[in-house]
Design an enzyme around this catalytic site. Sequence first.
Site, PDB file in Angstrom:
ATOM      1  N   HIS A   1      12.743  -2.542   2.082  1.00  0.00           N
ATOM      2  CA  HIS A   1      12.162  -1.363   2.533  1.00  0.00           C
ATOM      3  C   HIS A   1      13.054  -0.219   1.808  1.00  0.00           C
ATOM      4  CE1 HIS A   1       9.454  -3.250   4.938  1.00  0.00           C
ATOM      5  NE2 HIS A   1      10.438  -3.904   5.415  1.00  0.00           N
TER       6      HIS A   1
ATOM      7  N   ARG B   1       4.402  10.980  -2.081  1.00  0.00           N
ATOM      8  CA  ARG B   1       4.225  10.504  -0.510  1.00  0.00           C
ATOM      9  C   ARG B   1       5.652  10.906   0.160  1.00  0.00           C
ATOM     10  NH1 ARG B   1       4.717   4.416   1.167  1.00  0.00           N
ATOM     11  NH2 ARG B   1       3.980   4.771   3.336  1.00  0.00           N
TER      12      ARG B   1
ATOM     13  N   ASN C   1       8.175  -5.686  -0.704  1.00  0.00           N
ATOM     14  CA  ASN C   1       8.128  -4.296  -0.208  1.00  0.00           C
ATOM     15  C   ASN C   1       6.420  -4.579   0.495  1.00  0.00           C
ATOM     16  OD1 ASN C   1       7.974  -2.047   1.373  1.00  0.00           O
ATOM     17  ND2 ASN C   1       9.000  -0.763  -0.060  1.00  0.00           N
TER      18      ASN C   1
ATOM     19  N   PRO D   1       0.774  -1.195  -0.109  1.00  0.00           N
ATOM     20  CA  PRO D   1      -0.030  -0.118   0.167  1.00  0.00           C
ATOM     21  C   PRO D   1       0.680   1.317  -0.177  1.00  0.00           C
ATOM     22  CG  PRO D   1      -0.388  -1.246   1.971  1.00  0.00           C
ATOM     23  CD  PRO D   1       0.610  -1.905   1.087  1.00  0.00           C
ATOM     24  N   ASN D   2       0.197   2.231  -0.914  1.00  0.00           N
ATOM     25  CA  ASN D   2       0.793   3.640  -0.779  1.00  0.00           C
ATOM     26  C   ASN D   2       2.131   3.804  -1.651  1.00  0.00           C
ATOM     27  OD1 ASN D   2      -1.309   4.710   0.755  1.00  0.00           O
ATOM     28  ND2 ASN D   2      -0.203   3.657   2.507  1.00  0.00           N
TER      29      ASN D   2
ATOM     30  N   GLU E   1      12.983  -9.405   1.309  1.00  0.00           N
ATOM     31  CA  GLU E   1      11.992  -8.326   1.808  1.00  0.00           C
ATOM     32  C   GLU E   1      12.877  -6.847   1.893  1.00  0.00           C
ATOM     33  OE1 GLU E   1      12.190  -8.238   5.886  1.00  0.00           O
ATOM     34  OE2 GLU E   1      10.498  -6.543   6.498  1.00  0.00           O
TER      35      GLU E   1
ATOM     36  N   ALA F   1       3.072  -0.930   4.979  1.00  0.00           N
ATOM     37  CA  ALA F   1       2.517  -1.031   6.159  1.00  0.00           C
ATOM     38  C   ALA F   1       2.346  -2.441   6.464  1.00  0.00           C
ATOM     39  CB  ALA F   1       1.510  -0.090   6.015  1.00  0.00           C
TER      40      ALA F   1
ATOM     41  N   ARG G   1      13.293   4.166  12.452  1.00  0.00           N
ATOM     42  CA  ARG G   1      12.254   4.923  12.618  1.00  0.00           C
ATOM     43  C   ARG G   1      11.259   4.610  13.723  1.00  0.00           C
ATOM     44  NH1 ARG G   1       9.449   4.793   6.710  1.00  0.00           N
ATOM     45  NH2 ARG G   1       8.137   6.507   7.835  1.00  0.00           N
TER      46      ARG G   1
ATOM     47  N   HIS H   1       4.193  -4.855   9.094  1.00  0.00           N
ATOM     48  CA  HIS H   1       4.203  -4.507  10.522  1.00  0.00           C
ATOM     49  C   HIS H   1       2.788  -5.229  11.136  1.00  0.00           C
ATOM     50  CE1 HIS H   1       7.452  -2.038   9.373  1.00  0.00           C
ATOM     51  NE2 HIS H   1       6.297  -1.126   8.677  1.00  0.00           N
TER      52      HIS H   1
ATOM     53  N   TYR I   1      10.728   8.958   1.496  1.00  0.00           N
ATOM     54  CA  TYR I   1      10.931   7.988   0.515  1.00  0.00           C
ATOM     55  C   TYR I   1      11.527   8.494  -1.055  1.00  0.00           C
ATOM     56  CZ  TYR I   1       8.008   5.396   3.605  1.00  0.00           C
ATOM     57  OH  TYR I   1       7.253   4.896   4.752  1.00  0.00           O
TER      58      TYR I   1
END
Length: 153
Positions: free
Chosen positions: A99, A17, A73, A9-10, A97, A76, A106, A79, A22
């Site tokens: 990111h 964003r 990736n 998402p996003n 994975e 959200a 963070r 998590h 990012y």
Amino acid sequence: MKFLILNGPNLNLLGIREPDVYGRETYQDLEKLVADTCRQENIAFRCFQSNHEGDLVDQIQQALGDCDGIVINPAAYTHTSVALLDAVKAVSLPTVEVHISDVASREDFRQISYIRAACIATISGEGLSGYAHAIRLLKAHLLSNNLPEEKTL
Ligand code: DQA
């Protein structure tokens, strides 16, 4: 060799964003980077982005018998999602994975990754080039696992 490159998402809003986190490159730039890397490495690929958890699960399931590995990736869903973890475990395909940001530096809620338990590696904080790193790492992993036994000694 064929990879599924999956984004959660996003990530379709890359460039717009939170550019301080990012960067200013767009999702289309990311697709181009993936295409260029896969061309150089002689890897076929399928790129997919969704804001919906179930669609991501469907894509992982469809990779079975079609792809040799997955770069994901989960954004959200990293998590929160046991469903994505279970899907990767179910298909048992080597998965990396990724990111874009350095999640380790963070918020506390970003320190949990459910999917990590099913991944061969995690790449974090390398920006979009982390995807190129992940693709090369996954290829090296698959090649070393497919060597005839005498050559692995
Ligand atoms: C992200 C990090 C996640 O914590 C966040 O929810 C994202 C993007 C990254 O690429 O840095 O959406 O996965």
